[in-house]
Design a protein around this motif. Sequence first.
Motif, mmCIF file in Angstrom:
data_model
loop_
_atom_site.group_PDB
_atom_site.id
_atom_site.type_symbol
_atom_site.label_atom_id
_atom_site.label_comp_id
_atom_site.label_asym_id
_atom_site.label_seq_id
_atom_site.Cartn_x
_atom_site.Cartn_y
_atom_site.Cartn_z
ATOM 1 N N UNK A 139 0.866 -1.177 0.000
ATOM 2 C CA UNK A 139 0.000 0.000 0.000
ATOM 3 C C UNK A 139 0.899 1.222 0.000
ATOM 4 N N UNK A 140 1.228 1.755 -1.163
ATOM 5 C CA UNK A 140 2.244 2.814 -1.243
ATOM 6 C C UNK A 140 1.769 4.097 -0.579
ATOM 7 N N UNK A 141 2.699 4.854 0.055
ATOM 8 C CA UNK A 141 2.333 6.147 0.660
ATOM 9 C C UNK A 141 1.828 7.147 -0.368
ATOM 10 N N UNK A 142 2.320 7.031 -1.609
ATOM 11 C CA UNK A 142 1.835 7.911 -2.672
ATOM 12 C C UNK A 142 1.824 7.145 -3.988
ATOM 13 N N UNK A 143 0.968 7.614 -4.883
ATOM 14 C CA UNK A 143 0.925 7.040 -6.228
ATOM 15 C C UNK A 143 0.212 8.028 -7.145
ATOM 16 N N UNK A 144 0.451 7.896 -8.428
ATOM 17 C CA UNK A 144 -0.271 8.636 -9.448
ATOM 18 C C UNK A 144 -1.199 7.662 -10.176
#
Length: 695
Positions: free
Chosen positions: A131-136
């Motif tokens: 579950x990445x801290x950020x993503x586009x």
Amino acid sequence: MPQVKVTVEAEGPVEIEADQLTYDRDQQLYQADGQVEVTRGSLSLKADHAHLHMATRDLVAWGNVVLREGENVIECERLEINLNTQMGKIYQARLFLKDQNFHITGREVEKLGEKGYRVRDGSFTTCDAERPPWKFTVREMEIALGGYGIAKGPVLYVEDIPMLYFPIGVFPVNRDRQTGFLFPQFGYSNKYGAEVRTAFYWAMRKDMDATLDLNYLGKRGFQEGLEYRYALTRDMKGEAQFYFIDDHVYDGNRYAFFIDHQQKFPNDFYLKGRINYVSDHQYLRDFHEEIPRGTVLDANSSRLLRSVLFGGKNWDQFSFLVDAEVYDDLTLPSNDRTLQKLPKMGFYALPQSLFKTPFFFELNTSYTNFYRDTGVEAQRGDLFPIVSYPMRVFKVLKLNSYLGLRETLYYSYNDPTETLKGWESRETLETGFQTSMEFYRVYDAKTSSKISNLYKVAKWMHSIEPIVSYRYGPRLNQTRLPVFDEVDRVPYMNEITYGITQRLVGRPEKETTTSGAYEYAKLKIFQSYSLGDPYLDSEGKKRSFSNIQAELWWNFGPYVSAQSNAAFNPYQGNFDVFNFLLTGKDRRNDAVQVQYRYTGEPPLNRVQEINLDARIKTISSLYVFGSYRYDLLNHWRVATIYGAEYQAQCWSLALVVENLGQSPIGTQQSEVKVKFHFSLLNLGSVGHKPYHMTF
């Protein structure tokens, strides 16, 4: 059931291995089921099922598909690809691109050959977490390995919360240099307002690049800048920086340029240079972030800006050097009286045997042209050959006696008083000797397990070397000679110097080709006694004994080191010079540095300041840092810098506050600057780089 394996030769061997493998000759179709593995060159595929059409080289795989190309990995539910063209479609895909650490997902991904992908209804991030801290997230994205990625309608999510929307996004998919706009930088000053710094990076060729800046500096206006870097050959490289601003606060045009060049020529000749120029003396303080490292020690307290161009050649026993030095005295309103050395030439012979006799010979010779717009100028030649006789007594006592004859010749001109004019010369000699002995003892580090574990040393050697020397130089009448530097006044010498040097050397437990005995500590203490003219202390009083000089260097291990030098006045019972630097680190990369500088010489050279730096890891990935500069002599807080930086695996965030104090004479005005830095791994950053200590 044993697996079946076949190798097909067609434009490169294709190996197919599976639990069940059948071949339809009419359709030229291989059908593989159960633990399927297909290999061709650097391409390796694993799946539950696969079909390979030999006529077209079309490969279809489904069920837990994993495709590896070098270090890049594709996981999907279904894959359709042509082995020759490397083109096809991938469904419910997850891509990992090793070089950029990109994690990409897509409902449907087109493979556009060996180095291209088109992703639909997907996302990308450089975070390794599930579950990445950020993503586009993207509607559509095209990726060219070794080039750029272009995303349509990317939305930045932070912890699954949408934060920013962009109509289009462009990012590098290559660790090599790429031409393009850099992320803007933001800052704020309570004096000048908001700052926005923009830049365009131009990768001209492999051997050169440039950065073009256009910065908005609040009330100051717009500033243009150019940084040009080159490495045209292995033997020629350099960098040039140019800046210009129509400063609305300063009410005038201001500019600066800094040029650094290195070059080697045939036959081992070389040329090096560093040219620094500023339009006004306040420029260094107002724009200290632009100054190349090493140009000045401290932009807030620097007094001289030096430019130098030098070159020559070194042999085994000789060296030849030509240099030109230009100084800009930042403490004076005009530079007309500042002395320049244009040029200076020297030829030097290192100590070497004299005609295969026990005597040794060395030579120092130089020519200097002293130039300035106003004041005495001169040309000076200096010849100083020395003959020495080193010897050992009983293989314990080292003796070295020497005799040097010195000739210095002047041609002076442009003296307004007309007291210095035409040719003058000075002849003198210097003679002396030095005697020393070395005592040492070797200790087995295993006798102290704690020390052995800390330093990883097998044996210690502690050496003590007492030294006594004598120098003599006759008294000279030099009043008729000009004064430019220390060469122009040779003191009357009739003195004895005595001292002691101690060293602590460790030999590592495991030696390699790049490691050996290492000097962990050195302490040097010495003093001189004059048999002739007395010394003058910092108050101008005559003394027979000089200050006691001491130098200490200690490496306490991989985490703590200390350096210090001092000059103790035995008559007044205080220090005329005392400098101390202590650096401490730990395994977490915490660091603390304490520096104290004191020089009690006449007013222009008097220094008393303390500098503190710290970087501490508080919780996981969060660093707080700070720096404090204080002038104890003038009771002036030069600067305070503090902030915090969060460093995660795939992103970092930093906030820095720089608080400048007002100097007593007004050369620096009080100002508070706030700087912001945000970085996404392998994508770029926004804002100023966070503050980092120099250790």
